[in-house]
Design an enzyme around this catalytic site. Structure first.
Site, PDB file in Angstrom:
ATOM      1  N   GLU A 147      -5.865  45.931  19.436  1.00 40.59           N
ATOM      2  CA  GLU A 147      -5.891  44.552  18.972  1.00 40.59           C
ATOM      3  C   GLU A 147      -4.963  43.687  19.812  1.00 40.59           C
ATOM      4  OE1 GLU A 147      -5.587  41.978  14.832  1.00 40.59           O
ATOM      5  OE2 GLU A 147      -4.919  44.077  14.865  1.00 40.59           O
ATOM      6  N   GLU A 241     -10.222  39.124   7.649  1.00 43.95           N
ATOM      7  CA  GLU A 241      -8.810  39.410   7.413  1.00 43.95           C
ATOM      8  C   GLU A 241      -8.131  38.151   6.901  1.00 43.95           C
ATOM      9  OE1 GLU A 241      -5.642  42.009   9.926  1.00 43.95           O
ATOM     10  OE2 GLU A 241      -6.325  40.163  10.891  1.00 43.95           O
TER      11      GLU A 241
END
Length: 286
Positions: A147, A241
């Site tokens: 990420e 998210e």
């Protein structure tokens, strides 16, 4: 078609049996295909229960984590690096035990603000650790997603271009780029070029608003981002998210600076996000 996922932090702040049942049950009820487990403290997760519930609900799963300053492969100290490697190994074992195919997040770095830039030795240590982890993951059929985070959460990979250079150095086909619109909004010039640059090496996506609240209520150019995903033929998971102080994860909320309530009704938030993502992809494909 992409798996549409939701981060467990929308539902719960821990992994007691009751919280585990609630998180997976609510993910299914609100229409999601995948749930992302927070594996910061993976020893607290009952992997047998998780796997049982995934099977019952017909859900896929991923697991995400960030390393810590005392266990970090992006470090010059061999002892700290080894503790980071051990943590990555434990997370990989968790992913395997729950039957998941995705281990993602800040696998290469502490999730936190570094006081200095990464040294060449620290970066080399991170590359070597991810290369070794990738070899273990490949034997298990697991993909790693690195990420890309903003400058306040890592000093190593802040842009897609940096991540691609890192992947070149690792040299493993099962290590992919993991883009997150929240971080892209801070570090990238736009929401199209990073997707195009990543291309077939894009393996996981986080959808998050600029303030981590309701999608469409901030500054993210989601239509451009969805169109870019469609244009490159991206077929991997797309996971929503969002964080609010309404749900507190003791191991994560302070690290992510979740200081205020961006929402109180997580079911409404989740249903809205699912519609937003599916409608956005549908419009981009037309």
């Amino acid at each position: 078609m992409n798996l549409i996922g939701i981060h467990a932090g929308v539902w719960v702040g821990g992994w007691s049996p009751e919280e585990t049942r609630l998180a997976l049950g609510r993910a299914k009820e609100t229409g999601y295909d995948l749930i992302e487990l927070t594996a910061t403290d993976f020893s607290a997760i009952d992997t047998d229960l998780v796997r049982q519930l995934l099977d019952e609900h017909g859900l896929a799963a991923s697991a995400s984590l960030g390393l810590t300053f005392d266990a970090d492969v992006n470090n010059d100290d061999p002892a700290v690096v080894q503790r980071g490697r051990d943590k990555l190994g434990g997370a990989l074992d968790l992913v395997h035990r729950i039957g998941s195919k995705y281990l993602i997040g800040a696998l290469y770095s502490t999730l936190g603000k570094y006081p200095t830039a990464a040294t060449p030795q620290a970066r080399a240590n991170a590359v070597a650790a991810i290369r070794d982890l990738a070899a273990q993951a490949a034997d298990l059929g697991i993909t790693l997603g690195l990420e890309i985070l903003n400058r306040y959460e890592t000093n190593l990979l802040n842009t897609a271009r940096q991540a691609l250079e890192f992947l070149d150095d690792v040299g493993a086909d099962n290590v992919t780029v993991h883009l997150d619109t929240y971080h892209m909004n801070i570090e990238e010039p736009d929401f199209v070029r990073p997707v195009q640059e990543a291309g077939e090496r894009l393996g996981y996506v986080h959808i998050g608003e600029s303030h981590r609240g309701y999608l469409g209520s901030g500054t993210i150019d989601f239509p451009a981002f969805f169109r870019a995903l469609v244009d490159i033929g991206y077929t991997g998971p797309i996971t929503f998210e969002s964080f609010s102080s309404a749900v507190v994860d003791p191991a994560l909320s302070d690290t992510l600076a979740v200081w205020r309530n961006l929402w109180d009704d997580n079911e409404d938030l989740a249903r809205h996000a699912h519609r937003f993502i599916t409608d956005g992809l549908h419009s981009a494909r037309r």
